[in-house]
Scaffold this motif. Sequence first.
Motif, PDB file in Angstrom:
ATOM      1  N   GLY A   1       0.789  -1.215   0.000  1.00  0.00           N
ATOM      2  CA  GLY A   1       0.000   0.000   0.000  1.00  0.00           C
ATOM      3  C   GLY A   1       0.829   1.276   0.000  1.00  0.00           C
ATOM      4  O   GLY A   1       0.291   2.369   0.232  1.00  0.00           O
TER       5      GLY A   1
ATOM      6  N   ASN B   1       0.907   7.166  -0.624  1.00  0.00           N
ATOM      7  CA  ASN B   1       0.101   6.216   0.138  1.00  0.00           C
ATOM      8  C   ASN B   1      -1.379   6.329  -0.190  1.00  0.00           C
ATOM      9  O   ASN B   1      -2.191   5.565   0.298  1.00  0.00           O
ATOM     10  N   TYR B   2      -1.739   7.277  -1.064  1.00  0.00           N
ATOM     11  CA  TYR B   2      -3.148   7.543  -1.368  1.00  0.00           C
ATOM     12  C   TYR B   2      -3.544   6.805  -2.649  1.00  0.00           C
ATOM     13  O   TYR B   2      -3.038   7.104  -3.717  1.00  0.00           O
ATOM     14  N   PRO B   3      -4.455   5.842  -2.570  1.00  0.00           N
ATOM     15  CA  PRO B   3      -4.839   5.079  -3.768  1.00  0.00           C
ATOM     16  C   PRO B   3      -5.709   5.881  -4.719  1.00  0.00           C
ATOM     17  O   PRO B   3      -6.565   6.656  -4.284  1.00  0.00           O
TER      18      PRO B   3
ATOM     19  N   LYS C   1      -7.854   4.525  -6.908  1.00  0.00           N
ATOM     20  CA  LYS C   1      -9.168   3.894  -6.790  1.00  0.00           C
ATOM     21  C   LYS C   1      -9.047   2.733  -5.809  1.00  0.00           C
ATOM     22  O   LYS C   1      -8.165   1.884  -5.952  1.00  0.00           O
ATOM     23  N   GLU C   2      -9.889   2.711  -4.825  1.00  0.00           N
ATOM     24  CA  GLU C   2      -9.850   1.651  -3.823  1.00  0.00           C
ATOM     25  C   GLU C   2     -10.046   0.277  -4.467  1.00  0.00           C
ATOM     26  O   GLU C   2     -10.876   0.114  -5.362  1.00  0.00           O
ATOM     27  N   GLY C   3      -9.230  -0.680  -4.022  1.00  0.00           N
ATOM     28  CA  GLY C   3      -9.418  -2.060  -4.460  1.00  0.00           C
ATOM     29  C   GLY C   3      -8.662  -2.440  -5.708  1.00  0.00           C
ATOM     30  O   GLY C   3      -8.565  -3.625  -6.029  1.00  0.00           O
ATOM     31  N   GLU C   4      -8.151  -1.490  -6.457  1.00  0.00           N
ATOM     32  CA  GLU C   4      -7.425  -1.811  -7.686  1.00  0.00           C
ATOM     33  C   GLU C   4      -5.953  -2.083  -7.384  1.00  0.00           C
ATOM     34  O   GLU C   4      -5.368  -1.474  -6.481  1.00  0.00           O
TER      35      GLU C   4
ATOM     36  N   SER D   1      -2.843   0.745  -7.049  1.00  0.00           N
ATOM     37  CA  SER D   1      -3.608   1.974  -7.184  1.00  0.00           C
ATOM     38  C   SER D   1      -2.880   3.178  -6.580  1.00  0.00           C
ATOM     39  O   SER D   1      -3.086   4.307  -7.014  1.00  0.00           O
ATOM     40  N   VAL D   2      -2.010   2.939  -5.560  1.00  0.00           N
ATOM     41  CA  VAL D   2      -1.229   4.037  -4.973  1.00  0.00           C
ATOM     42  C   VAL D   2      -0.192   4.533  -5.983  1.00  0.00           C
ATOM     43  O   VAL D   2      -0.041   5.741  -6.194  1.00  0.00           O
TER      44      VAL D   2
END
Length: 463
Positions: free
Chosen positions: A121, A203-205, A207-210, A213-214
């Motif tokens: 992450g 650390n900021y994705p 899109k969540e779950g992809e 993504s970060v």
Amino acid sequence: MAEDKAKDSIWSQYTDSDREVLEKLSAGYIDFLSRCKTERESAAEAVTLAEKAGYRDLYAMLEAGEQVRPGDKVYAVNMKKSVVLFNIGEEPLEKGMNILGAHIDTCRLDVKQNPFYEEGGLAYLDTHYYGGIKKYQWVALPLALHGVVVKPSGEVVEICIGEDEKDPVFCVTDLLVHLSQEQLKKAGAKVVEGESLDILVGNYPLKEGEKESVKAGVLKLIKDKYGIEEEDFQSAELALVPAGKARELGFDRSMVLAYGQDDRVCSYTSLMAMLETGRMRRTACCLLVDKEEIGSVGATGMQSRFFENVVAELLNAMGQGSDLSVRRTLANSKMLSSDVSSAYDALYASSFDKKNVAYLGKGMVFNKFTGARGKSGSNDANAEYLGEIRGIMKKHNVHFQLAELGKVDLGGGGTIAYIMSLYGMQVIDSGVGVLSMHAPWEATSKVDIYEVWKGYQAFLVEA
């Protein structure tokens, strides 16, 4: 003898006028260090200052068919990373030049060509360290990103993130002490491995779950702001350096604490001495080069033919274009290899020969030889030349000291002196003593900065 040397004070010998000039020089130096942290930035600033002082681009003059004459001040740039300046004297160039030669590259963390990855992450940039560093010193430290990205179209995008107070910074993480039992048993060279010097950048994705993504979010931010795609980093030169401005050091503000003082303390004072020269009897030269920290290799290092080629062009523009003229010019030249020396550190006294070490605040340093152990890789200047240099310094009231890097069997180092000596010219290493050399933050004395500037001026007009 060593105790007496360590107790001598130069500060008490200065007049109010001396102190005023010293502080003005130090303020300019601190500003230079704060703004110029890469060889590209240093070279660009050198050109800016040179043009303000009346220097002209040699190659632009040659394209226009202009001749070079005594009294002309010219410069040439090599791939935006090395610069050479000449103040043409009255004597024929074949009689030689007085050369100040320093390097403007510094130890750092270079970004690899395929740097981006995500793990746990967190997004990272993969790096390869440049120069001789203690790797453990570069962890948990605010870092700024400097350099250029070049697109296939040829467009150059300049990057500088982390120097403005509003900018984000980056860092290499370290293992918490609570889990460091095994790490702390390792030798210093292995406490942090080179492949672990990767830079935390996000650390900021997006899109969540992809997946990744970060990393995707970081790349989107970069594309939105700079128009750069991930593949453009394949043709980039980016470096991580300590973030923040150079500062005065100590309650008494007698010292400077900054990144990259090896060798910008000598390159800045060499440049300032050069820009202040007037009409010269003998041609003066200031040479600022790249790649010294990795052996002076490559097209922008001292081992390239850049300097020799510029001298050939200069001679040709003065109607003396033969190969023999180039050889004579270089062989008859005299040089101060302007580079730093180790300064005595009482916390590590066992590493130094107290009789033959530089002391912070005791003036300009001359190293008759450098090299390692049995003087391997050293220039080792002639005694006659050292005697001449001593005479010049005494005539101009320059405080100086003779020194070695440290105890004989503990290691050593080198400069560009041995390369320039291959031309047959007289060369000696001279510069400023530095504490914590090659660390992210290095310390120097304002006294030594002032004295070396005086010494470089004296050399240019007298040698």
